[in-house]
Write an enzyme that holds these catalytic residues in place. Sequence first.
Site, mmCIF file in Angstrom:
data_model
loop_
_atom_site.group_PDB
_atom_site.id
_atom_site.type_symbol
_atom_site.label_atom_id
_atom_site.label_comp_id
_atom_site.label_asym_id
_atom_site.label_seq_id
_atom_site.Cartn_x
_atom_site.Cartn_y
_atom_site.Cartn_z
ATOM 1 N N LEU A 87 35.023 43.019 50.395
ATOM 2 C CA LEU A 87 33.898 42.418 49.685
ATOM 3 C C LEU A 87 32.603 42.949 50.286
ATOM 4 O O LEU A 87 31.595 42.265 50.296
ATOM 5 C CB LEU A 87 33.997 40.878 49.831
ATOM 6 C CG LEU A 87 33.627 40.007 48.634
ATOM 7 C CD1 LEU A 87 34.272 40.493 47.350
ATOM 8 C CD2 LEU A 87 34.024 38.560 48.885
ATOM 9 N N CYS B 99 43.356 57.190 46.757
ATOM 10 C CA CYS B 99 44.228 56.161 46.170
ATOM 11 C C CYS B 99 43.584 55.325 45.069
ATOM 12 O O CYS B 99 44.070 55.320 43.940
ATOM 13 C CB CYS B 99 44.745 55.244 47.267
ATOM 14 S SG CYS B 99 45.564 56.173 48.560
HETATM 15 C C1 UGA Z 1 43.932 52.100 50.056
HETATM 16 C C2 UGA Z 1 44.508 50.685 50.268
HETATM 17 O O1 UGA Z 1 43.600 49.882 51.005
HETATM 18 C C3 UGA Z 1 45.859 50.731 50.999
HETATM 19 O O2 UGA Z 1 46.416 49.433 51.086
HETATM 20 C C4 UGA Z 1 46.809 51.655 50.221
HETATM 21 O O3 UGA Z 1 48.038 51.787 50.888
HETATM 22 C C5 UGA Z 1 46.167 53.032 50.062
HETATM 23 O O4 UGA Z 1 44.915 52.897 49.376
HETATM 24 C C6 UGA Z 1 47.129 53.878 49.264
HETATM 25 O O5 UGA Z 1 47.370 53.552 48.090
HETATM 26 O O6 UGA Z 1 47.745 54.781 49.838
HETATM 27 P P1 UGA Z 1 42.587 53.861 51.586
HETATM 28 O O7 UGA Z 1 42.382 54.633 50.316
HETATM 29 O O8 UGA Z 1 43.080 54.574 52.781
HETATM 30 O O9 UGA Z 1 43.643 52.642 51.336
HETATM 31 O O10 UGA Z 1 41.190 53.218 51.980
HETATM 32 P P2 UGA Z 1 40.510 51.774 51.942
HETATM 33 O O11 UGA Z 1 40.253 51.334 53.318
HETATM 34 O O12 UGA Z 1 41.238 50.850 51.077
HETATM 35 O O13 UGA Z 1 39.096 52.134 51.280
HETATM 36 C C7 UGA Z 1 39.009 52.612 49.934
HETATM 37 C C8 UGA Z 1 37.573 52.692 49.483
HETATM 38 O O14 UGA Z 1 37.021 51.398 49.339
HETATM 39 C C9 UGA Z 1 36.647 53.416 50.469
HETATM 40 O O15 UGA Z 1 35.782 54.244 49.752
HETATM 41 C C10 UGA Z 1 35.890 52.288 51.158
HETATM 42 O O16 UGA Z 1 34.652 52.671 51.649
HETATM 43 C C11 UGA Z 1 35.770 51.314 50.019
HETATM 44 N N1 UGA Z 1 35.533 49.917 50.438
HETATM 45 C C12 UGA Z 1 36.479 49.207 51.088
HETATM 46 C C13 UGA Z 1 34.321 49.315 50.150
HETATM 47 O O17 UGA Z 1 33.416 49.935 49.560
HETATM 48 N N2 UGA Z 1 34.096 48.015 50.507
HETATM 49 C C14 UGA Z 1 35.051 47.296 51.140
HETATM 50 O O18 UGA Z 1 34.785 46.103 51.435
HETATM 51 C C15 UGA Z 1 36.261 47.896 51.454
#
Ligand code: UGA
Length: 432
Positions: free
Chosen positions: A253, A263
């Site tokens: 959030l 992903c």
């Molecule tokens: C994501 C999922 O979180 C994992 O559970 C899943 O296994 C993985 O995809 C996959 O399908 O293999 P990931 O892509 O490594 O993991 O990265 P995240 O930490 O989820 O972040 C994704 C994006 O969301 C990033 O650009 C991050 O900056 C953004 N984000 C995340 C936000 O902008 N705000 C947040 O509060 C959280």
Amino acid sequence: MKLCMIGTGYVGLVSGVCFADLGNDVICVDKNISKINQLKKSIIPIYEPGLEELVKKNYKAGRLKFSTNLAESVQKSDIIFICVGTPTKKNNYEADLSQVISVAKEISKNIKSFKIIMNKSTVPVMTGDKLEKLISKKVKKKLFSVVSNPEFLREGEAIRDFIYPDRVVIGTSNKKSNKILKNLYLPLISKGAKYINASRRAAELIKYASNAFLATKITFINELANLCEKLNVNIEDVSIGMGTDKRIGGRFLRAGPPYGGSCFPKDTRALVATAKKTKTSLSVINTVINSNENRSQLLLKRINYILKNKIKNKKITFLGVTFKANTDDMRESACLKMIPYLNKKGAKIKYYDPTGKKNEFEKLKNVEFKNTIKDACVMSDLIIIHTEWNELKLIDLRKVVKKKNFIVYDMRNIYSPDKINKQNIKYFGIGR
Ligand code: UGA
């Protein structure tokens, strides 16, 4: 247990190494000979904190092996994990299953005793059914079981996420497989992970639904941040105020740039493609995709506003260019849209990232990588904090920038606006 991981990307390599660390015998297979040769020397193809140490330890202990020989590795193992990529197809939103299918064909040629075939690749619902049909052309049904076992680890946090998952999802109605797999995951279950045995199709959908929901949460807060900017409300207060309600939850959030990585963009698109095939409307996810795709443009508009429509010849610094911290991954990073745009408009761009120079910007004139934060910032007019790397959280900006007037655009809301303003630095954040 004897395990074989096919594909040494994030999922295959991290799961393989962690399974070995739990005491299993693991062979990691890849058709890329140079990758396997490097891994045998403990040279890791991806940037993932803690992975190298774990590879070294388990390789030395003989529990972890690397091979290019799929046939032999399958024959020697009881459980075969398919961990290959399922990228978006070139001409539509569907997942490209060619690697999964080709691996399944190879596996089917090498089954002589009972094997569990675990699919860890992210695949559309009913792919397990397809694989079962394909393998049964060569192998008697009692000699194999196709199970869906989606992975939920995040880049940069992959080892921790593997060892301490919230849940382990096993998609099978085969009792024998379920018993064996519960045993395989027992060390994680006994540390608190919930074991969920669902149908294979449900397990496949759980993976997409989880990623799509998290992408929705991020997009929701990003859109609210846009509103906060108009109303002079701090989005951070809103996130905390909402997120402390346990029904909502505070994680994912945080407002910021559009979500990126390999992903969320891929999986939201693939889910919509699956829905389209069944003539089901997933209007929420469709909106999320569109909103996220438009977000870079929105941030660029804000940069225009911050610089009073004068981008030409402005010295702009990007701190962090990867899609998130603790990874060297540039896939779907907002910087891939923002930097070329600003460059085209005549800005002079310097960037710093802890994971080094990026090929993506190699051909752009006036886009320069700098080895230190200081060198990247020294004469900057505008500093954009794009990625939430720890080392970017406590910069003494007055010290590193040798200019009286400069602006900070903190896209991750790392800094306190009050503290920065007190130093006579103009500050802009997201949704505040
Ligand atoms: C994501 C999922 O979180 C994992 O559970 C899943 O296994 C993985 O995809 C996959 O399908 O293999 P990931 O892509 O490594 O993991 O990265 P995240 O930490 O989820 O972040 C994704 C994006 O969301 C990033 O650009 C991050 O900056 C953004 N984000 C995340 C936000 O902008 N705000 C947040 O509060 C959280």
